[in-house]
Design a protein around this motif. Structure first.
Motif, PDB file in Angstrom:
ATOM      1  N   ILE A  95       3.948  -3.758  -8.874  1.00  0.00           N
ATOM      2  CA  ILE A  95       4.432  -4.052  -7.716  1.00  0.00           C
ATOM      3  C   ILE A  95       5.473  -3.554  -7.030  1.00  0.00           C
ATOM      4  O   ILE A  95       5.742  -3.030  -6.057  1.00  0.00           O
ATOM      5  CB  ILE A  95       4.381  -5.818  -7.615  1.00  0.00           C
ATOM      6  N   ARG A  96       6.731  -3.250  -7.791  1.00  0.00           N
ATOM      7  CA  ARG A  96       7.943  -2.862  -7.365  1.00  0.00           C
ATOM      8  C   ARG A  96       7.717  -1.386  -6.928  1.00  0.00           C
ATOM      9  O   ARG A  96       8.121  -0.929  -5.877  1.00  0.00           O
ATOM     10  CB  ARG A  96       8.852  -2.895  -8.531  1.00  0.00           C
ATOM     11  N   ASN A 132      15.977   0.712  -7.762  1.00  0.00           N
ATOM     12  CA  ASN A 132      14.963   0.228  -8.545  1.00  0.00           C
ATOM     13  C   ASN A 132      13.735   0.922  -8.669  1.00  0.00           C
ATOM     14  O   ASN A 132      12.947   0.505  -8.901  1.00  0.00           O
ATOM     15  CB  ASN A 132      14.757  -1.238  -7.615  1.00  0.00           C
ATOM     16  N   SER A 133      13.820   2.303  -8.437  1.00  0.00           N
ATOM     17  CA  SER A 133      12.464   2.907  -8.314  1.00  0.00           C
ATOM     18  C   SER A 133      12.552   4.077  -9.154  1.00  0.00           C
ATOM     19  O   SER A 133      11.745   4.907  -9.555  1.00  0.00           O
ATOM     20  CB  SER A 133      12.137   3.301  -6.786  1.00  0.00           C
ATOM     21  N   ASN A 267      11.846  -0.199   4.130  1.00  0.00           N
ATOM     22  CA  ASN A 267      11.305   0.253   5.339  1.00  0.00           C
ATOM     23  C   ASN A 267      10.291  -0.487   6.170  1.00  0.00           C
ATOM     24  O   ASN A 267       9.878   0.008   7.013  1.00  0.00           O
ATOM     25  CB  ASN A 267      10.452   1.897   4.765  1.00  0.00           C
ATOM     26  N   GLY A 268      10.146  -1.822   5.654  1.00  0.00           N
ATOM     27  CA  GLY A 268       9.163  -2.809   6.060  1.00  0.00           C
ATOM     28  C   GLY A 268       7.799  -2.671   5.907  1.00  0.00           C
ATOM     29  O   GLY A 268       6.672  -3.356   6.684  1.00  0.00           O
ATOM     30  N   LYS A 269       7.307  -1.400   5.165  1.00  0.00           N
ATOM     31  CA  LYS A 269       5.869  -1.153   4.994  1.00  0.00           C
ATOM     32  C   LYS A 269       5.341  -2.145   3.998  1.00  0.00           C
ATOM     33  O   LYS A 269       4.068  -2.393   4.120  1.00  0.00           O
ATOM     34  CB  LYS A 269       5.626   0.313   4.315  1.00  0.00           C
ATOM     35  N   TYR A 270       5.885  -2.717   3.150  1.00  0.00           N
ATOM     36  CA  TYR A 270       5.214  -3.552   2.251  1.00  0.00           C
ATOM     37  C   TYR A 270       6.061  -4.934   2.160  1.00  0.00           C
ATOM     38  O   TYR A 270       7.410  -5.058   2.483  1.00  0.00           O
ATOM     39  CB  TYR A 270       5.261  -2.939   0.913  1.00  0.00           C
ATOM     40  N   PRO A 271       5.675  -5.969   1.425  1.00  0.00           N
ATOM     41  CA  PRO A 271       6.443  -7.072   1.280  1.00  0.00           C
ATOM     42  C   PRO A 271       7.345  -6.942   0.159  1.00  0.00           C
ATOM     43  O   PRO A 271       7.158  -5.933  -0.744  1.00  0.00           O
ATOM     44  CB  PRO A 271       5.424  -8.209   0.899  1.00  0.00           C
ATOM     45  N   SER A 272       8.541  -7.675   0.258  1.00  0.00           N
ATOM     46  CA  SER A 272       9.600  -7.581  -0.864  1.00  0.00           C
ATOM     47  C   SER A 272       8.962  -8.820  -1.755  1.00  0.00           C
ATOM     48  O   SER A 272       8.359  -9.730  -1.429  1.00  0.00           O
ATOM     49  CB  SER A 272      10.994  -7.906  -0.331  1.00  0.00           C
ATOM     50  N   MET A 273       9.639  -8.579  -2.912  1.00  0.00           N
ATOM     51  CA  MET A 273       9.447  -9.737  -3.990  1.00  0.00           C
ATOM     52  C   MET A 273      10.564 -10.345  -4.442  1.00  0.00           C
ATOM     53  O   MET A 273      11.626  -9.667  -4.925  1.00  0.00           O
ATOM     54  CB  MET A 273       8.575  -8.778  -5.180  1.00  0.00           C
ATOM     55  N   PHE A 274      10.693 -11.654  -4.772  1.00  0.00           N
ATOM     56  CA  PHE A 274      11.717 -12.446  -5.268  1.00  0.00           C
ATOM     57  C   PHE A 274      11.483 -13.068  -6.554  1.00  0.00           C
ATOM     58  O   PHE A 274      10.487 -13.713  -6.615  1.00  0.00           O
ATOM     59  CB  PHE A 274      11.824 -13.464  -4.211  1.00  0.00           C
TER      60      PHE A 274
END
Length: 353
Positions: A95-96, A132-133, A267-274
């Motif tokens: 997911i990340r 993180n990538s 970049n707003g393309k995908y959801p963030s994860m918490f």
């Protein structure tokens, strides 16, 4: 009314206990606020799911998640069922990477009522911005030969784009805090990637003249986290260094069970994860004593991400009032259950002024 669609993935172990607790807290906030509503959709993706289906998530799992505003994750991993490299790379890291969650942020601070193992914690309040990538967690490498001649090679990858992105995020964050950024490096021992990291940091810092800076070698920085944690504001670090520092940050708070985290898509393309930092803690799963604070503080970070900073601040203030009055789970010296701590937080939210 603002409605937020949240994909809830309790995952493994205590994730199945603390995610429902945090959802109850968020729904209470929604009831109080009136103008904010959460729509949670739960997915059973986990190591148990892997044993049944052969994958940690369905083939179209990312397509499913992409329609949500954010992802609320509990924990991933049960090495008694599935090897860690399979479970993590099949769900969390997948997911990340696929959702370009290139920034990981993890705060650490003195929490009222929770005893730090430090003799004098001096009210530290810091936050680590972790690239993180890429970095040391790249997928580039390999093995050759067998037996005594066996060789394993793991390549670290540092791009200018990824490095600069993390650093600019850290500087922007510091501009809203105490206006100081520390760079975690090791350029005295790692001869290519870390001098590159240092040079990019020096270049980026020129665009933020109002932000003071310093850089610390990771070994010394780890020691300073223990001896002088109050001297830090924002720390920017590579993938591996950030990962290690943030577990240390959780430890000096008093328990890894209270530490939150956010994986941010910038970049707003995908959801963030918490997700909290604590892991699945299979040794206490099912006993009802898991600390819900890490997941609830993570919920606070999710509120902040959606521009609801006032609600996020209220939530953390209530949590600290609860801990300060001694409502603590066993990992931080208390005797209260997950449900009792959560219920106390909910009751105080309803009457918080």
């Amino acid at each position: 009314m603002k409605t937020l669609k949240i994909a809830a993935i309790p995952g493994d172990g205590i994730g199945k206990e603390v995610v429902p607790a945090a959802i109850d807290v968020l729904n209470t906030i929604s009831e109080i606020h009136g103008g904010l509503k959460f729509e949670f959709t739960e997915f059973p993706w986990s190591c148990e799911y892997y044993l049944e289906h052969g994958d940690m998530m369905p083939k179209d799992g990312l397509d499913i998640l992409q329609s949500f505003d954010s992802i609320f994750l509990g924990a991933v991993g049960n090495q008694h069922l599935v090897p860690d490299h399979v479970s993590l790379w099949g769900l969390l890291i997948k997911i990340r990477r696929e959702f370009e969650q290139t920034i990981n942020i993890r705060p650490a601070k003195v929490i009222k009522g929770i005893r730090s193992p430090l003799l004098n914690p001096k009210d530290f309040d810091l936050i680590v911005v972790r690239e993180n990538s890429e970095g040391e967690y790249s997928e580039i490498g390999g093995k050759i030969y067998r037996g005594e001649d066996e060789i394993a090679i793991q390549n670290a990858v540092f791009s200018r784009k990824g490095t600069e992105r993390a650093m600019r995020y850290a500087f922007e964050l510091a501009s809203r805090r105490k206006k100081h950024v520390t760079s975690a490096t090791k350029s005295n021992g790692i001869v290519y990637s870390m001098p590159f990291w240092d040079s990019v940091f020096k270049e980026v810092s020129k665009d933020y003249p109002d932000i003071s800076t310093d850089h610390q070698h990771i070994d010394a920085l780890s020691a300073f986290f223990v001896t002088q944690p109050d001297k830090f504001d924002v720390i920017v670090a590579s993938n591996l260094f950030g990962d290690i520092l943030t577990d240390l940050g959780a430890a000096i708070m008093g328990s890894i069970g209270i530490a939150p985290a956010a994986n941010i898509n910038v970049n707003g393309k995908y959801p963030s994860m918490f997700e909290p930092v604590h892991g699945s803690a299979p040794d206490i799963f099912g006993k009802g004593i898991a600390n819900p604070m890490g997941q609830i503080w993570t919920a606070k970070m999710m509120l902040d991400h959606f521009g609801e900073e006032e609600l996020g601040t209220t939530l953390l203030d209530v949590v600290e009032s609860v801990t300060n009055d001694g409502f603590l789970t066993p990992d931080i010296g208390g005797q209260y259950t997950t449900k009792e701590v959560t219920d106390e937080i909910i009751n105080r939210l309803k009457t918080f002024k």
